[in-house]
Design an enzyme around this catalytic site. Sequence first.
Site, PDB file in Angstrom:
ATOM      1  N   GLY A  64       0.812  -1.218   0.000  1.00  0.00           N
ATOM      2  CA  GLY A  64       0.000   0.000   0.000  1.00  0.00           C
ATOM      3  C   GLY A  64       0.842   1.263   0.000  1.00  0.00           C
ATOM      4  N   GLU A  65       1.918   1.255   0.783  1.00  0.00           N
ATOM      5  CA  GLU A  65       2.779   2.442   0.848  1.00  0.00           C
ATOM      6  C   GLU A  65       3.529   2.636  -0.461  1.00  0.00           C
ATOM      7  OE1 GLU A  65       6.099   4.703   3.585  1.00  0.00           O
ATOM      8  OE2 GLU A  65       5.151   2.875   4.348  1.00  0.00           O
ATOM      9  N   SER A  66       3.937   1.550  -1.084  1.00  0.00           N
ATOM     10  CA  SER A  66       4.631   1.660  -2.371  1.00  0.00           C
ATOM     11  C   SER A  66       3.730   2.328  -3.404  1.00  0.00           C
ATOM     12  CB  SER A  66       5.063   0.277  -2.857  1.00  0.00           C
ATOM     13  OG  SER A  66       6.011  -0.286  -1.974  1.00  0.00           O
TER      14      SER A  66
END
Length: 140
Positions: A64-66
């Site tokens: 998700g952060e990527s």
Amino acid sequence: MQLPDDLDPELVERLAGTRGGELAVKMGIDFVELSASHSVARMPVEGNRQVIGLLHGGAHVVLGESLGSVSSAIHAGPGRYAVGIEINATHSRSVEGGVVTATCEALVLGRTLCTHETVVRDEAGRRLSTIRMTNLLRDR
């Protein structure tokens, strides 16, 4: 990987050269589609499991952060960059194998802040987790 036509050439070079960064490569993340408002990536469960054989919750968050970071960087544009300032995740279901698909949608695309929500699903389309991330946009 599908990219918008008007993407910052420096960001394109970084994405191509690093394939999304060292951690994304180690985790097997494959970026399928990238834009500021809608991005998609896939990741294998194998190699990203915790001790009892389930996809690690942290792997969901990295995925998700990527996506949220790259989507925010695309929105930031040339001469600017995105820095994560908040992230949270809700895990609703577990998975033991296969490939997961993450779809990232923009909630806010502002001048100084971007917020994205990423939903991770299994191969049957069941929601596994929801990740919300906010990035601060800064000048270089």
